[in-house]
Design a protein around this motif. Structure first.
Motif, PDB file in Angstrom:
ATOM      1  N   GLU A 200     -43.664  46.540 112.125  1.00  8.54           N
ATOM      2  CA  GLU A 200     -43.108  45.234 111.750  1.00  8.54           C
ATOM      3  C   GLU A 200     -43.901  44.626 110.600  1.00  8.54           C
ATOM      4  N   GLU A 201     -45.219  44.724 110.667  1.00  7.26           N
ATOM      5  CA  GLU A 201     -46.054  44.210 109.580  1.00  7.26           C
ATOM      6  C   GLU A 201     -45.841  45.020 108.309  1.00  7.26           C
ATOM      7  N   MET A 202     -45.662  46.327 108.457  1.00  4.33           N
ATOM      8  CA  MET A 202     -45.367  47.170 107.309  1.00  4.33           C
ATOM      9  C   MET A 202     -44.052  46.750 106.661  1.00  4.33           C
ATOM     10  N   SER A 203     -43.060  46.455 107.477  1.00  5.79           N
ATOM     11  CA  SER A 203     -41.760  46.033 106.959  1.00  5.79           C
ATOM     12  C   SER A 203     -41.883  44.739 106.169  1.00  5.79           C
ATOM     13  N   ALA A 204     -42.665  43.807 106.697  1.00  2.00           N
ATOM     14  CA  ALA A 204     -42.851  42.538 106.005  1.00  2.00           C
ATOM     15  C   ALA A 204     -43.550  42.741 104.667  1.00  2.00           C
ATOM     16  N   THR A 205     -44.503  43.649 104.636  1.00  2.00           N
ATOM     17  CA  THR A 205     -45.233  43.916 103.395  1.00  2.00           C
ATOM     18  C   THR A 205     -44.317  44.526 102.344  1.00  2.00           C
TER      19      THR A 205
ATOM     20  N   GLN B  36     -55.064  51.981 115.575  1.00  2.00           N
ATOM     21  CA  GLN B  36     -54.995  52.221 114.137  1.00  2.00           C
ATOM     22  C   GLN B  36     -54.042  53.383 113.939  1.00  2.00           C
TER      23      GLN B  36
ATOM     24  N   GLN C 228     -45.652  46.607 116.479  1.00  2.29           N
ATOM     25  CA  GLN C 228     -46.238  45.513 115.702  1.00  2.29           C
ATOM     26  C   GLN C 228     -46.662  45.991 114.314  1.00  2.29           C
ATOM     27  N   ALA C 229     -47.274  47.171 114.260  1.00  3.96           N
ATOM     28  CA  ALA C 229     -47.759  47.684 112.981  1.00  3.96           C
ATOM     29  C   ALA C 229     -46.601  47.969 112.023  1.00  3.96           C
TER      30      ALA C 229
ATOM     31  N   TRP D 159     -48.330  48.951 120.110  1.00  2.00           N
ATOM     32  CA  TRP D 159     -49.122  48.762 118.891  1.00  2.00           C
ATOM     33  C   TRP D 159     -48.304  49.136 117.657  1.00  2.00           C
TER      34      TRP D 159
ATOM     35  N   HIS E 249     -44.363  38.018 104.191  1.00  4.77           N
ATOM     36  CA  HIS E 249     -45.461  38.182 105.130  1.00  4.77           C
ATOM     37  C   HIS E 249     -45.326  37.261 106.328  1.00  4.77           C
ATOM     38  N   SER E 250     -44.626  36.148 106.166  1.00  3.01           N
ATOM     39  CA  SER E 250     -44.407  35.247 107.293  1.00  3.01           C
ATOM     40  C   SER E 250     -43.231  34.354 106.965  1.00  3.01           C
TER      41      SER E 250
END
Length: 462
Positions: A414-419, A317, A411-412, A408, A424-425
């Motif tokens: 990368e997900e932040m960038s997508a948001t 986290q 990946q986190a 970690w 999101h996908s």
């Protein structure tokens, strides 16, 4: 006088009881600097506990006694430094217990104040590095060493210099310490702020200080205390200026106009460093900020990383300030521009900063000092009934932890960038597919002029 002082210490060492587990001869035999402190009449520093006001948590110390005495630094039988006997404002030093919750531990951290400026790290340029204020902090686990190196690699304003030492206080071995520069204004070698500037702390222990300024971020019971100016120089005019200035800063953070008042890069970098270290501490004494002067041309900036007691805890986290969006970051992490700046800083630092940390730690584990560090940790463990590991074992553990942390965070982020981009996908496609998404994550068939994601790659429609 110097020979008399040495004779006293030798007699003390010889007189050490035969049944003592650790003799002073063992300490002097280690190839590490020894700090010898002898207080006037053998007085030991003490303190009282301080109770917070209603609605505020925490434990602090008050009425910590400043005990006068003499300090010598020894290594290999040589005297490296001697403060001489205590004479106020002339020679000698005072020592007091420092910290808040850390002061509850059996092994105490200390603050040393010399009566005459000197560079206790002996860097060969007293005109530049001399100062009166020095700290003895706990770092048997190499956490502060790692944190300060990250501070340097991240490009924070200033990184404290330090040296590992063994402490003998009134003839008794007290353990392994990090002798460290304190956080203070010193334009030559510490934090460089103008005489009209500020070094301040967003402080959970504000209630234990005589001078503080209230924060408007009332969801968190923290206010501002000061390293500079000193409370004796904190005039009503100073308070009025700072109160208005910090009101502007906090208001701008809330309404998104913060770039006019804060050094965004330092706020981004500080948070990213907390995330890299997995720091669980969200309310301790680690929010050091500065403002160079009292003009409108300078901004509030995070000064440095500090307080590494609870790093390497948040594995999968964000660090707790990020995870729970504490303090300033309650608002900043809701701002798209700030998040993009965070992502950009990660992309800038992550390709090299972990390898640089790893090389630094590996070099220390094989350095000439490492065996002396290990011997000192072994005796410190014996003294305080601990089970801390050697430098080699500890560095391997830190590197393994940070290796997992990097994976970690990749990946986190990368997900932040997508948001942030709203995507999101991306649907899997074949070579014949022509899949286009706008920056809100919506699939489009005929794009208008602008930027899109086409088949997983950036595409500019003209």
């Amino acid at each position: 006088m110097r020979s008399v002082f040495l004779f006293i210490f030798l007699i003390t060492a010889i007189a050490t009881r035969a049944d003592d587990a650790i003799s002073l001869q063992q300490i002097y035999a280690i190839n590490l600097t020894v700090l010898e402190i002898e207080t006037v009449n053998g007085e030991m520093p003490v303190y009282e506990g301080a109770t917070p006001p209603d609605g505020v948590k925490g434990y602090a110390i008050k009425n910590a006694t400043k005990v006068p005495g003499r300090l010598r630094m020894m290594k290999g039988g040589r005297v490296l430094y001697d403060s001489e006997d205590y004479l106020e404002d002339v020679s000698g030093m005072t020592i007091r217990i420092r910290g808040n919750t850390t002061a509850l531990a059996k092994k105490k951290p200390y603050k040393i104040k010399l009566q005459k400026k000197a560079d206790l790290l002996l860097r060969g340029d007293d005109a530049k590095y001399s100062d009166k204020d020095w700290l003895l902090i706990l770092d048997e686990s190499l956490s502060a060493k790692t944190g300060f190196k990250l501070n340097e690699l991240c490009g924070m304003q200033w990184t404290p210099a330090y040296e590992y030492v063994n402490l003998i206080l009134n003839g008794e071995y007290k353990g392994l310490y990090m002798l460290c520069e304190s956080v203070k204004r010193n334009s030559r070698c510490r934090l460089n702020v103008d005489k009209t500037g500020f070094i301040f702390e967003f402080d959970a222990y504000w209630w234990n200080e005589s001078v503080y300024v209230e924060s408007s971020l009332k969801r968190h019971p923290m206010n501002y205390t000061f390293k500079y100016p000193d409370e004796n120089d904190f005039t009503e005019e100073t308070r009025s200026y700072f109160t208005e200035m910090i009101h502007q800063v906090e208001s701008s953070i809330k309404d998104g106009t913060y770039a006019d008042y804060i050094d965004v890069n330092s706020f981004v970098t500080w948070l990213l460093a907390q995330d890299i270290l997995g720091n669980m501490d969200a309310g301790g004494s680690n929010f050091y900020l500065s403002k160079f002067d009292n003009s409108d041309q300078t901004k509030v900036a995070f000064a440095l990383l500090w307080d590494f007691d609870m790093i390497f805890v948040c594995q999968e986290q964000w660090g707790s300030v990020h995870e729970y969006r504490w303090f300033f970051y309650e608002y900043l992490l809701s701002n798209e521009a700030f998040i993009k700046a965070y992502i950009a800083k990660w992309n800038e630092l992550s390709p090299t900063i972990f390898d640089q940390l790893f090389s630094y730690l590996e070099d220390y584990a094989t350095s000439e000092e490492a065996p002396a560090f290990d011997q000192s940790v072994e005796l410190d463990n014996q003294l305080w009934d601990e089970n801390r590991r050697t430098a080699s074992d500890r560095t391997r553990g830190i590197i393994a932890w940070l290796t997992r942390r990097k994976a970690w965070m990749n990946q986190a982020v990368e997900e932040m960038s997508a948001t942030v981009s709203g995507i999101h996908s991306v649907i899997a496609h074949t070579d014949t597919d022509d899949v286009i998404y706008n920056l809100q994550g919506q699939r489009v068939s005929i794009p208008q002029k602008g930027i899109y994601l086409r088949n997983g790659k950036k595409y500019i429609a003209k």
